[in-house]
Design a protein around this motif. Structure first.
Motif, PDB file in Angstrom:
ATOM      1  N   LEU A   1       2.794   3.782   8.046  1.00  0.00           N
ATOM      2  CA  LEU A   1       4.159   4.284   8.033  1.00  0.00           C
ATOM      3  C   LEU A   1       4.468   5.067   9.302  1.00  0.00           C
ATOM      4  O   LEU A   1       5.566   4.975   9.858  1.00  0.00           O
ATOM      5  CB  LEU A   1       4.361   5.170   6.797  1.00  0.00           C
TER       6      LEU A   1
ATOM      7  N   VAL B   1      -5.986   4.287   0.107  1.00  0.00           N
ATOM      8  CA  VAL B   1      -4.730   3.549   0.315  1.00  0.00           C
ATOM      9  C   VAL B   1      -3.640   4.492   0.794  1.00  0.00           C
ATOM     10  O   VAL B   1      -2.820   4.139   1.651  1.00  0.00           O
ATOM     11  CB  VAL B   1      -4.304   2.831  -0.989  1.00  0.00           C
ATOM     12  N   THR B   2      -3.620   5.723   0.257  1.00  0.00           N
ATOM     13  CA  THR B   2      -2.609   6.704   0.660  1.00  0.00           C
ATOM     14  C   THR B   2      -2.720   7.028   2.145  1.00  0.00           C
ATOM     15  O   THR B   2      -1.723   7.075   2.865  1.00  0.00           O
ATOM     16  CB  THR B   2      -2.764   7.995  -0.157  1.00  0.00           C
TER      17      THR B   2
ATOM     18  N   ALA C   1      -1.686   3.980   4.133  1.00  0.00           N
ATOM     19  CA  ALA C   1      -0.221   3.858   4.099  1.00  0.00           C
ATOM     20  C   ALA C   1       0.423   4.856   5.052  1.00  0.00           C
ATOM     21  O   ALA C   1       1.414   4.554   5.716  1.00  0.00           O
ATOM     22  CB  ALA C   1       0.286   4.079   2.674  1.00  0.00           C
TER      23      ALA C   1
ATOM     24  N   PRO D   1       0.807  -1.228   0.000  1.00  0.00           N
ATOM     25  CA  PRO D   1       0.000   0.000   0.000  1.00  0.00           C
ATOM     26  C   PRO D   1       0.836   1.273   0.000  1.00  0.00           C
ATOM     27  O   PRO D   1       0.434   2.289  -0.581  1.00  0.00           O
ATOM     28  CB  PRO D   1      -0.827  -0.115   1.291  1.00  0.00           C
ATOM     29  N   ILE D   2       2.015   1.230   0.634  1.00  0.00           N
ATOM     30  CA  ILE D   2       2.883   2.410   0.651  1.00  0.00           C
ATOM     31  C   ILE D   2       3.431   2.667  -0.748  1.00  0.00           C
ATOM     32  O   ILE D   2       3.455   3.814  -1.222  1.00  0.00           O
ATOM     33  CB  ILE D   2       4.032   2.217   1.660  1.00  0.00           C
TER      34      ILE D   2
END
Length: 201
Positions: free
Chosen positions: A182, A174-175, A178, A25-26
């Motif tokens: 993170l 997703v961003t 992520a 996803p990242i």
């Protein structure tokens, strides 16, 4: 001429640390909006950068850290802070970079390093190379490193198919996901580094 136990042990260690499924996803968030050809190239560049960094530290890691007077905990904290900055930009949607450099920068930082070639992977490789006695063990260590990077490339290369399914709205989701992942990874890395510093005092 090949030690299966050494290979399996390092491969599994690197798999857990580098986390190919978790990087997906990242990678999708950082490469979204770019042509498919550019995304595929970035997957290759990120893996090439990670492999180069891992190789250099595998061969010269102890000497580099000793020469620069840098401890492993300091390396972990620095990597965590860098990841935290990237995470904040993903969470706030501020992922744009200068057009001339954004493709290269994302492939090198944070994808290549410190996401793939982070402090955990670097330290694991340094220790594995140090403890590998004999030609068979050394071959097994480097075979595990190469195999892990092949897995990383395949994971990122074929994760691009997901973008075609989730479309723009899914990419935004997703961003943000992520960014949260993170940020958690970054904070944990900083905590681990600080904990090691305190233990060493």
């Amino acid at each position: 001429m090949f030690d299966v136990a050494v290979f399996g042990s390092l491969f599994l260690t690197l798999f857990v640390i580098m986390d190919p499924p978790g990087i997906t996803p990242i990678f999708l968030a950082l490469t979204s909006g770019r042509p498919a050809k550019v995304q595929r190239r970035m997957a290759w560049q990120a893996v090439a950068v990670a492999f180069s960094v891992i190789t250099v530290f595998g061969l010269l890691g102890q000497q580099i850290l000793a020469y620069l007077h840098v401890s492993v905990p300091a390396l972990m904290i620095a990597g965590g802070l860098l990841l935290l900055l990237i995470a904040l930009s993903l969470l706030t949607g501020q992922t744009d970079e200068p057009k001339q450099t954004k493709d290269v920068n994302v492939a090198l930082v944070p994808l290549g390093m410190p996401l793939l070639a982070g402090p955990g992977a670097i330290v694991s490789v340094i220790l594995a190379v140090q403890h590998a006695d004999g030609v068979a063990a050394q071959i097994s260590v480097w075979a595990a490193i190469i195999a892990m990077h092949v897995v990383l490339w395949l994971t990122m290369r074929y994760s691009l198919l997901i973008i075609r399914v989730i479309k723009d709205g899914g990419v935004v989701l997703v961003t943000r996901l992520a960014g949260m992942m993170l940020a958690a990874i970054a904070v944990q890395q900083i905590i681990n580094g600080v904990t090691q510093v305190i233990k060493g005092v």
